[in-house]
Design an enzyme around this catalytic site. Structure first.
Site, PDB file in Angstrom:
ATOM      1  NE  ARG A 137      -4.122  -9.305  -1.379  1.00  0.00           N
ATOM      2  CZ  ARG A 137      -3.557  -8.557  -0.421  1.00  0.00           C
ATOM      3  NH1 ARG A 137      -3.569  -8.968   0.836  1.00  0.00           N
ATOM      4  NH2 ARG A 137      -3.015  -7.404  -0.695  1.00  0.00           N
ATOM      5  CG  HIS A 168       2.507  -2.877  10.513  1.00  0.00           C
ATOM      6  ND1 HIS A 168       2.884  -4.193  10.545  1.00  0.00           N
ATOM      7  CD2 HIS A 168       2.301  -2.572   9.214  1.00  0.00           C
ATOM      8  CE1 HIS A 168       2.886  -4.675   9.321  1.00  0.00           C
ATOM      9  NE2 HIS A 168       2.536  -3.715   8.487  1.00  0.00           N
ATOM     10  CE  LYS A 209      -0.439  -9.097   8.388  1.00  0.00           C
ATOM     11  NZ  LYS A 209      -0.144  -9.441   7.020  1.00  0.00           N
TER      12      LYS A 209
END
Ligand code: URA
Length: 583
Positions: free
Chosen positions: A168, A82, A187
């Protein structure tokens, strides 16, 4: 639960329990907790922070708020990667096929671009015909068949994070390390991989503008990963200037293909080799990053990585001629060169500014619903640290119209700084957190621990001493040795001693799980666990749990619990047989 009490507790700096956090997230996912209360909670976290235990509880609650991907049908250790997002970051396009070409299974869910950062799926979709909307079955089947699939993120993964992140974004509560770490890791955990490599970007074009903050984020994510039983490594990388030269979808695919041909920019190539080496080690395909890097370099130069990219494109409906003929990629109608206005050294190329220029040209989206133009973007002709002479080509602009190109030239003039001085090479890899090296945390440390445990064996009858060591998700190591009995059948093997010690310990009750295991004996070649131990391993490990089998001469065989005992007997097989058992 009264949500207001939880908000007040956090506001006053107290620690919430796991069950309170879980109830809050469940309430938010089901719609019982309204956005205004969740925003107040997020703001309280921004001010008061969260303990490690709270951050892990929040991550797991969000990871479990929707469906989770089951990758168990894909053999081997699945390693996910990621990136926290950058400008010109086409790493997945190179890294995915590169590590897949040395046998690491790549099951990658990727996102679309928003704001000044691009998205892998938009880049891949600039290849004519490429489809990223794979069903889960097709996704898993493709990884099983060719070793790699890249699909768009499904909405069903971690829906609590999706809603909270959107909230947010509009309530000034994005910049909080526990909230960012839990958002990203929820995730990743829901995506089902066994191990995770994180590319944490630092600098002008990144979320984290300074190294200290980025390191805190990296450490928080590595701790979450370990507590969830996933080996996790974070690489801190510079994002002051765009990665590589190209920014824009088809332009970045072109650069990725050149990199897979072994002719890419130095920074992009280096980043892919560094991240890739960590992935290969975590997947158990090399003993240390040096060995892994050598394998990856070979795959780049032999053409194996490029061939894997071609297979990926072709499997997902794309025009695979792209690897030989870059002309199949879409092009912008207007191409204009911007020239350097001064002589000197390029001191800065502000990544965020360049990302915004590319977005305004149509390469990215200002809002989620914007359409993108695949051919547009910019191609830098110089990178930070390189010398330049007034009038030299500085940036090639690919635009829809002359007016767009003109506006880009004006904006880029504010993004690039040229000053007197000598040429230099800016740093790229700033730090590695939780690195999987053989000497620190990797396989040989576990084998060494097993070797030491072997000293404690009770083997008066066979004299065949065996040692075992288990690494838990937190990194803690539990050891055991074999214990014989005059009634031979009562002998307990080393693996079982270690496993039973762990399962009866406090660590097991607080949720720790086995991350990997090593067994050693003075055998002729790496020792082979007996059938009973294989069944016990299957009870307390997953099929992908790495196993190192060693002998005293330094030979090590790396395998997995699933490979040692395929088609293991498990609790699932007893389901539905209650009626039979009651007979
Ligand atoms: N990326 C995420 O997925 N979540 C954050 O909170 C920040 C960046």
């Amino acid at each position: 639960m009264r949500v207001v009490e939880l908000i007040e507790k956090k506001r006053d700096g107290q620690e919430l329990s796991e069950s309170e956090i879980r109830a809050l997230i469940q309430g938010y996912t089901s719609g019982q907790v309204p956005d205004y209360q969740m925003s107040a909670f997020a703001m309280a976290v921004c001010w008061r922070g969260m303990s490690d235990a709270e951050t892990v509880a929040l991550t797991l609650a969000m990871a479990e708020s929707g469906s989770t991907l089951d990758l168990s049908a894909i053999p081997g250790i699945k390693v996910d990667k990621h990136s926290t997002g950058g400008v010109g970051d086409k790493t997945t396009l190179v890294l995915g096929p590169l590590v897949a070409s040395v046998g690491v299974a790549v099951a990658k869910m990727s996102g679309r671009g928003l704001g000044h950062t691009g998205g892998t799926i938009d880049k891949l979709e600039s290849i004519p015909g490429f489809r990223a909307d794979l069903s889960m079955d097709a996704f898993v089947e493709q990884v099983k068949k060719i070793g790699i699939a890249v699909a768009g993120q499904t909405h069903e993964l971690a829906p609590a994070d999706k809603s909270l992140y959107a909230l947010r974004d509009v309530t000034g509560t994005v910049r909080s390390i526990p909230l960012i770490a839990s958002s990203i890791m929820s995730k990743k955990l829901a995506s089902g991989a066994d191990a995770i490599v994180l590319d944490v970007k630092v600098g002008d074009g990144a979320f984290m503008k300074d190294v200290e903050q980025a390191k805190m984020l990296a450490e928080a994510m590595v701790r979450i990963g370990h507590q969830a039983g996933r080996r996790t490594v974070a690489v801190l990388t510079q994002m002051e200037q765009p990665l590589g030269y190209a920014v824009g979808n088809a332009l970045e695919v072109r650069e990725a293909v050149q990199t897979l041909r072994g002719q890419g920019p130095e920074d992009l190539t280096e980043l892919c080799l560094t991240l890739g080496a960590q992935m290969v080690v975590l997947a158990g395909k090399a003993a240390d990053p040096e060995e892994a890097r050598a394998k990856l370099q070979k795959a780049l130069h032999s053409g194996a990585a490029l061939q894997k990219f071609q297979e990926l494109v072709s499997s997902q409906g794309g025009d695979s001629r792209v690897v030989d003929d870059l002309a199949v990629l879409p092009k912008a109608p207007v191409v204009r060169m911007m020239h350097a206005s001064a002589t000197g050294v390029v001191r800065a190329i502000h990544a965020e500014g360049v990302g915004l220029v590319a977005m305004r040209l149509g390469a990215g989206r200002a809002t989620r619903d914007d359409q993108i133009h695949p051919g547009v973007g910019v191609v830098l002709q110089r990178k930070v640290g390189q010398s330049v002479v007034a009038g030299d080509p500085l940036v090639e602009i690919h635009a829809q119209t002359d007016a767009d190109a003109e506006a880009a030239v004006e904006a880029l003039a504010h993004c690039i700084e040229i000053a007197d001085g000598s040429a230099f090479t800016p740093p790229l890899i700033l730090d590695i957190v939780g690195e999987a090296t053989a000497s620190e945390t990797g396989p040989s440390e576990l084998v060494r621990a097993a070797r030491q445990a072997r000293e404690g064996a009770y083997v008066p009858y066979s004299k065949f001493a065996v040692g075992a060591a288990i690494r838990l998700g937190s990194g803690e190591i539990v050891t055991g040795a074999n214990v014989e009995n005059a009634s031979y059948g009562l002998t307990n093997c080393a693996e079982r001693t270690a496993i039973f010690r762990f399962v009866t310990s406090e660590a097991y009750r607080r949720g720790e799980r086995i991350a990997s295991i090593a067994v050693i004996a003075d055998s002729d070649g790496p020792v082979a666990p007996c059938g009973a131990c294989r069944q016990v391993l299957a009870e307390f490990c997953t099929a992908d749990t790495p196993v190192e089998l060693a002998d005293m001469k330094g030979n090590v065989k790396r395998t997995t619990v699933g490979e040692l005992l395929p088609y293991a007997f498990g609790a699932a097989q007893m389901q539905g047989s209650d009626e039979d058992r009651s007979k």
